[in-house]
Scaffold this motif. Sequence first.
Motif, PDB file in Angstrom:
ATOM      1  N   PHE A   1       0.888  -1.177  -0.124  1.00 17.96           N
ATOM      2  CA  PHE A   1      -0.130   0.078   0.234  1.00 17.96           C
ATOM      3  C   PHE A   1       1.001   1.249  -0.349  1.00 17.96           C
ATOM      4  O   PHE A   1       2.059   1.101   0.329  1.00 17.96           O
ATOM      5  CB  PHE A   1      -0.984   0.134   1.201  1.00 17.96           C
ATOM      6  CG  PHE A   1      -2.104  -0.644   1.204  1.00 17.96           C
ATOM      7  CD1 PHE A   1      -2.003  -2.412   1.356  1.00 17.96           C
ATOM      8  CD2 PHE A   1      -3.373  -0.102   1.100  1.00 17.96           C
ATOM      9  CE1 PHE A   1      -3.186  -3.203   1.102  1.00 17.96           C
ATOM     10  CE2 PHE A   1      -4.333  -1.115   1.066  1.00 17.96           C
ATOM     11  CZ  PHE A   1      -4.403  -2.730   1.056  1.00 17.96           C
ATOM     12  N   ARG A   2       0.370   2.542  -0.376  1.00 19.67           N
ATOM     13  CA  ARG A   2       1.115   3.737  -0.269  1.00 19.67           C
ATOM     14  C   ARG A   2       0.316   4.584   0.332  1.00 19.67           C
ATOM     15  O   ARG A   2      -0.884   4.634   0.253  1.00 19.67           O
ATOM     16  CB  ARG A   2       1.609   3.871  -1.537  1.00 19.67           C
ATOM     17  CG  ARG A   2       0.840   4.267  -2.776  1.00 19.67           C
ATOM     18  CD  ARG A   2       1.210   4.524  -3.847  1.00 19.67           C
ATOM     19  NE  ARG A   2       0.506   5.067  -4.939  1.00 19.67           N
ATOM     20  CZ  ARG A   2       0.763   5.031  -6.179  1.00 19.67           C
ATOM     21  NH1 ARG A   2       2.015   5.017  -6.600  1.00 19.67           N
ATOM     22  NH2 ARG A   2      -0.273   5.521  -7.172  1.00 19.67           N
ATOM     23  N   GLN A   3       0.938   5.701   1.110  1.00 20.66           N
ATOM     24  CA  GLN A   3       0.255   7.059   1.406  1.00 20.66           C
ATOM     25  C   GLN A   3       0.851   8.222   1.281  1.00 20.66           C
ATOM     26  O   GLN A   3       1.860   8.280   1.779  1.00 20.66           O
ATOM     27  CB  GLN A   3      -0.064   6.653   2.870  1.00 20.66           C
ATOM     28  CG  GLN A   3      -0.984   7.687   3.507  1.00 20.66           C
ATOM     29  CD  GLN A   3      -1.366   7.354   5.083  1.00 20.66           C
ATOM     30  OE1 GLN A   3      -1.147   6.591   5.742  1.00 20.66           O
ATOM     31  NE2 GLN A   3      -2.555   8.101   5.388  1.00 20.66           N
TER      32      GLN A   3
ATOM     33  N   LYS B   1      -3.001  12.279   1.999  1.00 19.85           N
ATOM     34  CA  LYS B   1      -4.048  11.209   1.472  1.00 19.85           C
ATOM     35  C   LYS B   1      -4.212  10.115   2.053  1.00 19.85           C
ATOM     36  O   LYS B   1      -3.527   9.906   3.082  1.00 19.85           O
ATOM     37  CB  LYS B   1      -3.632  11.001  -0.031  1.00 19.85           C
ATOM     38  CG  LYS B   1      -3.748  12.288  -1.087  1.00 19.85           C
ATOM     39  CD  LYS B   1      -3.341  11.785  -2.362  1.00 19.85           C
ATOM     40  CE  LYS B   1      -3.388  12.970  -3.533  1.00 19.85           C
ATOM     41  NZ  LYS B   1      -3.067  12.502  -4.733  1.00 19.85           N
ATOM     42  N   GLU B   2      -5.284   9.351   1.744  1.00 19.79           N
ATOM     43  CA  GLU B   2      -5.645   8.191   2.685  1.00 19.79           C
ATOM     44  C   GLU B   2      -4.438   6.865   1.768  1.00 19.79           C
ATOM     45  O   GLU B   2      -4.140   7.058   0.927  1.00 19.79           O
ATOM     46  CB  GLU B   2      -7.137   7.774   2.483  1.00 19.79           C
ATOM     47  CG  GLU B   2      -8.107   8.468   3.101  1.00 19.79           C
ATOM     48  CD  GLU B   2      -9.490   7.984   2.857  1.00 19.79           C
ATOM     49  OE1 GLU B   2     -10.459   8.519   3.717  1.00 19.79           O
ATOM     50  OE2 GLU B   2      -9.578   6.808   2.373  1.00 19.79           O
ATOM     51  N   ARG B   3      -4.331   5.875   2.692  1.00 13.22           N
ATOM     52  CA  ARG B   3      -3.576   4.745   2.291  1.00 13.22           C
ATOM     53  C   ARG B   3      -4.271   4.082   1.342  1.00 13.22           C
ATOM     54  O   ARG B   3      -5.483   3.652   1.502  1.00 13.22           O
ATOM     55  CB  ARG B   3      -3.209   3.907   3.646  1.00 13.22           C
ATOM     56  CG  ARG B   3      -2.179   2.941   3.257  1.00 13.22           C
ATOM     57  CD  ARG B   3      -1.925   2.181   4.590  1.00 13.22           C
ATOM     58  NE  ARG B   3      -1.355   2.975   5.534  1.00 13.22           N
ATOM     59  CZ  ARG B   3      -0.544   2.734   6.547  1.00 13.22           C
ATOM     60  NH1 ARG B   3      -0.603   1.245   6.925  1.00 13.22           N
ATOM     61  NH2 ARG B   3      -0.370   3.550   7.607  1.00 13.22           N
ATOM     62  N   GLU B   4      -3.647   3.739   0.269  1.00 11.83           N
ATOM     63  CA  GLU B   4      -4.294   3.154  -1.102  1.00 11.83           C
ATOM     64  C   GLU B   4      -3.454   1.737  -1.310  1.00 11.83           C
ATOM     65  O   GLU B   4      -2.101   1.673  -1.285  1.00 11.83           O
ATOM     66  CB  GLU B   4      -4.496   3.942  -2.111  1.00 11.83           C
ATOM     67  CG  GLU B   4      -2.797   4.703  -2.609  1.00 11.83           C
ATOM     68  CD  GLU B   4      -3.106   5.388  -4.008  1.00 11.83           C
ATOM     69  OE1 GLU B   4      -4.114   5.804  -4.402  1.00 11.83           O
ATOM     70  OE2 GLU B   4      -2.154   5.395  -4.612  1.00 11.83           O
TER      71      GLU B   4
ATOM     72  N   THR C   1       5.152   9.541  -5.485  1.00  7.62           N
ATOM     73  CA  THR C   1       5.747   9.742  -4.085  1.00  7.62           C
ATOM     74  C   THR C   1       4.744   9.581  -3.218  1.00  7.62           C
ATOM     75  O   THR C   1       3.567   9.847  -2.962  1.00  7.62           O
ATOM     76  CB  THR C   1       6.207  11.335  -4.109  1.00  7.62           C
ATOM     77  OG1 THR C   1       7.089  11.611  -5.086  1.00  7.62           O
ATOM     78  CG2 THR C   1       6.564  11.735  -2.762  1.00  7.62           C
ATOM     79  N   ALA C   2       5.360   8.705  -2.073  1.00  5.47           N
ATOM     80  CA  ALA C   2       4.394   8.323  -0.981  1.00  5.47           C
ATOM     81  C   ALA C   2       5.179   7.415  -0.022  1.00  5.47           C
ATOM     82  O   ALA C   2       6.556   7.107  -0.398  1.00  5.47           O
ATOM     83  CB  ALA C   2       3.164   7.637  -1.339  1.00  5.47           C
TER      84      ALA C   2
ATOM     85  N   THR D   1       8.342   2.834   4.008  1.00  2.00           N
ATOM     86  CA  THR D   1       9.655   3.316   3.459  1.00  2.00           C
ATOM     87  C   THR D   1       9.254   4.454   2.482  1.00  2.00           C
ATOM     88  O   THR D   1       8.244   4.198   1.944  1.00  2.00           O
ATOM     89  CB  THR D   1      10.502   2.162   2.705  1.00  2.00           C
ATOM     90  OG1 THR D   1      11.882   2.716   2.386  1.00  2.00           O
ATOM     91  CG2 THR D   1       9.794   1.496   1.658  1.00  2.00           C
ATOM     92  N   LEU D   2      10.023   5.365   2.506  1.00  2.59           N
ATOM     93  CA  LEU D   2       9.605   6.701   1.812  1.00  2.59           C
ATOM     94  C   LEU D   2      10.249   6.628   0.392  1.00  2.59           C
ATOM     95  O   LEU D   2      11.380   6.252   0.372  1.00  2.59           O
ATOM     96  CB  LEU D   2      10.034   7.852   2.544  1.00  2.59           C
ATOM     97  CG  LEU D   2       9.802   9.071   1.759  1.00  2.59           C
ATOM     98  CD1 LEU D   2       8.443   9.680   1.467  1.00  2.59           C
ATOM     99  CD2 LEU D   2      10.435  10.345   2.610  1.00  2.59           C
TER     100      LEU D   2
END
Length: 128
Positions: A37-39, A43-46, A91-92, A122-123
């Motif tokens: 997933f990414r956030q 924004k919300e985690r997707e 980017t997330a 992890t960014l």
Amino acid sequence: QVQLVESGGGLVQAGGSLRLSCAASGRTSSIYAMGWFRQAPGKEREFVAANSWSDGSTYYADSVKGRFTITRDNAKNTVYLQMNSLKPEDTAVYYCAAAIRGPGPSRSYYGINYWDYWGKGTLVTVSS
């Protein structure tokens, strides 16, 4: 319990590639599926991608289909996310997740609530 540790994030230019890794430890024999997933900020985690350890099926968000690939190294209990043709909108903070049950009527790989364990993230930063 299952522990998840992500690595591989960093800064990359648009069009570049990165490979994220997620190492699972603990009761790895109980894992049914792993995913990413990414956030992004504000924004919300997707959902990004998932891999069923039961039959090897893979699933992707439309936004990453054709650019990202999720794979698994059985011997290392590690899942990878190969990210190509990166865009600034990728980017997330990327989170690894593991689930111990299969999907069902109210449980979907695409939903946050399906997943039982999470890494710390992890960014990934993609510059334009």
